[in-house]
Design a protein around this motif. Structure first.
Motif, short mmCIF file in Angstrom:
data_model
loop_
_atom_site.label_atom_id
_atom_site.label_comp_id
_atom_site.label_asym_id
_atom_site.label_seq_id
_atom_site.Cartn_x
_atom_site.Cartn_y
_atom_site.Cartn_z
N ILE A 48 0.85 -1.31 -0.03
CA ILE A 48 0.07 0.19 0.01
C ILE A 48 0.79 1.34 0.07
CG2 ILE A 48 -1.62 1.39 1.45
CD1 ILE A 48 -2.95 -1.45 2.35
N GLU A 49 0.60 1.92 -0.89
CA GLU A 49 1.39 3.75 -1.14
C GLU A 49 0.58 4.64 -0.43
OE1 GLU A 49 2.68 3.86 -4.99
OE2 GLU A 49 4.52 2.75 -4.45
N LYS A 50 -0.78 4.47 -0.83
CA LYS A 50 -1.33 5.76 -0.31
C LYS A 50 -2.96 4.88 0.00
CE LYS A 50 -3.10 10.35 -1.16
NZ LYS A 50 -2.51 11.74 -1.68
N ILE A 51 -3.60 5.40 1.04
CA ILE A 51 -5.20 5.08 1.15
C ILE A 51 -6.02 6.22 1.13
CG2 ILE A 51 -6.54 4.20 3.15
CD1 ILE A 51 -4.21 2.71 4.30
N TYR A 52 -7.11 5.92 0.55
CA TYR A 52 -8.11 6.84 0.30
C TYR A 52 -9.49 6.31 1.04
CZ TYR A 52 -5.61 8.25 -3.88
OH TYR A 52 -4.57 8.65 -4.66
N GLU A 53 -10.48 7.02 0.93
CA GLU A 53 -11.69 6.39 1.87
C GLU A 53 -12.18 5.10 1.61
OE1 GLU A 53 -16.56 8.01 2.32
OE2 GLU A 53 -14.93 9.41 1.96
N ASN A 54 -12.43 4.57 0.31
CA ASN A 54 -12.64 3.28 0.05
C ASN A 54 -11.88 2.50 -0.71
OD1 ASN A 54 -15.30 3.44 1.48
ND2 ASN A 54 -15.87 4.62 -0.20
N SER A 55 -10.59 3.23 -1.19
CA SER A 55 -9.70 2.27 -1.97
C SER A 55 -8.22 2.78 -1.59
CB SER A 55 -9.72 2.69 -3.44
OG SER A 55 -9.62 4.16 -3.48
N ALA A 56 -7.22 2.06 -2.18
CA ALA A 56 -5.74 2.48 -1.85
C ALA A 56 -5.08 2.06 -3.09
CB ALA A 56 -5.48 1.47 -0.74
N VAL A 57 -3.90 2.92 -3.32
CA VAL A 57 -3.11 2.75 -4.29
C VAL A 57 -1.79 1.60 -3.85
CG1 VAL A 57 -1.08 3.70 -5.61
CG2 VAL A 57 -2.96 5.28 -5.29
N VAL A 58 -1.75 0.75 -4.69
CA VAL A 58 -1.04 -0.43 -4.52
C VAL A 58 0.02 -0.57 -5.32
CG1 VAL A 58 -1.04 -2.75 -4.04
CG2 VAL A 58 -3.18 -1.59 -3.23
N GLU A 59 1.33 -0.65 -5.05
CA GLU A 59 2.36 -1.03 -5.99
C GLU A 59 2.47 -2.54 -6.02
OE1 GLU A 59 7.08 -0.80 -6.46
OE2 GLU A 59 6.46 -0.32 -4.45
N ILE A 60 2.29 -3.15 -7.26
CA ILE A 60 2.24 -4.38 -7.52
C ILE A 60 3.85 -4.98 -7.29
CG2 ILE A 60 1.68 -6.22 -9.19
CD1 ILE A 60 -0.55 -4.15 -10.06
N VAL A 61 3.94 -5.97 -6.34
CA VAL A 61 5.28 -6.52 -6.29
C VAL A 61 5.22 -8.01 -6.71
CG1 VAL A 61 6.04 -4.76 -4.30
CG2 VAL A 61 4.79 -6.84 -3.59
N GLU A 62 4.34 -8.66 -6.74
CA GLU A 62 4.30 -9.92 -7.06
C GLU A 62 3.10 -10.41 -8.08
OE1 GLU A 62 4.80 -12.79 -3.68
OE2 GLU A 62 6.00 -11.34 -2.67
N HIS A 63 3.11 -10.96 -9.21
CA HIS A 63 2.05 -11.06 -10.07
C HIS A 63 2.43 -12.48 -10.85
CE1 HIS A 63 4.13 -9.25 -13.41
NE2 HIS A 63 4.56 -8.50 -12.55
N HIS A 64 1.28 -12.85 -11.30
CA HIS A 64 1.53 -13.99 -12.22
C HIS A 64 2.01 -13.73 -13.29
CE1 HIS A 64 0.33 -17.41 -14.96
NE2 HIS A 64 0.35 -18.32 -13.55
N LYS A 65 2.98 -14.39 -14.33
CA LYS A 65 3.58 -14.08 -15.39
C LYS A 65 3.02 -13.82 -16.48
CE LYS A 65 4.40 -18.76 -16.88
NZ LYS A 65 4.33 -19.03 -18.17
N ASP A 66 1.67 -14.25 -16.54
CA ASP A 66 0.57 -14.13 -17.58
C ASP A 66 0.13 -12.51 -17.55
OD1 ASP A 66 0.98 -16.61 -18.47
OD2 ASP A 66 -1.00 -17.15 -17.57
N ASP A 67 0.33 -11.75 -16.46
CA ASP A 67 -0.05 -10.52 -16.39
C ASP A 67 1.07 -9.43 -16.54
OD1 ASP A 67 -2.76 -11.21 -15.76
OD2 ASP A 67 -2.48 -11.54 -13.84
N ASN A 68 2.11 -10.00 -17.16
CA ASN A 68 3.09 -9.00 -17.08
C ASN A 68 2.95 -7.67 -17.87
OD1 ASN A 68 5.22 -10.53 -15.52
ND2 ASN A 68 6.01 -11.42 -17.23
N ILE A 69 2.29 -8.16 -19.06
CA ILE A 69 1.81 -6.90 -20.09
C ILE A 69 1.15 -5.95 -19.40
CG2 ILE A 69 1.00 -6.12 -22.17
CD1 ILE A 69 2.13 -8.90 -23.17
N VAL A 70 0.08 -6.34 -18.77
CA VAL A 70 -1.02 -5.57 -17.82
C VAL A 70 -0.36 -4.88 -16.86
CG1 VAL A 70 -3.21 -5.44 -16.73
CG2 VAL A 70 -2.84 -7.08 -18.82
#
Length: 69
Positions: free
Chosen positions: A27-49
């Protein structure tokens, strides 16, 4: 929400939009109902996205869970 999330927490987030798998982020920043998240681990199929997202996403707080330390 049961657990209070704060900046710096590592969380698992549900897949959304063009992402086909859940991912882990910090989590980098929190809003009222959401947050900005830095993606640190993801599936290799999602690399482009993730690259298109510049390794960040805005995620609803009810679609993330804190990772146990």
């Amino acid at each position: 929400m049961e657990t209070k999330l704060k900046v710096g927490d590592k969380v698992t987030c549900d897949k959304f939009a063009s992402l086909t798998h859940d991912f882990v982020g910090t989590i980098e920043k929190i809003y009222e109902n959401s947050a900005v998240v830095e993606i640190v681990e993801h599936h290799k199929d999602d690399n482009i996205v993730v690259s298109d997202f510049h390794d960040r996403a805005v995620v609803a707080l009810d679609h993330m869970k804190k990772v146990s330390a």
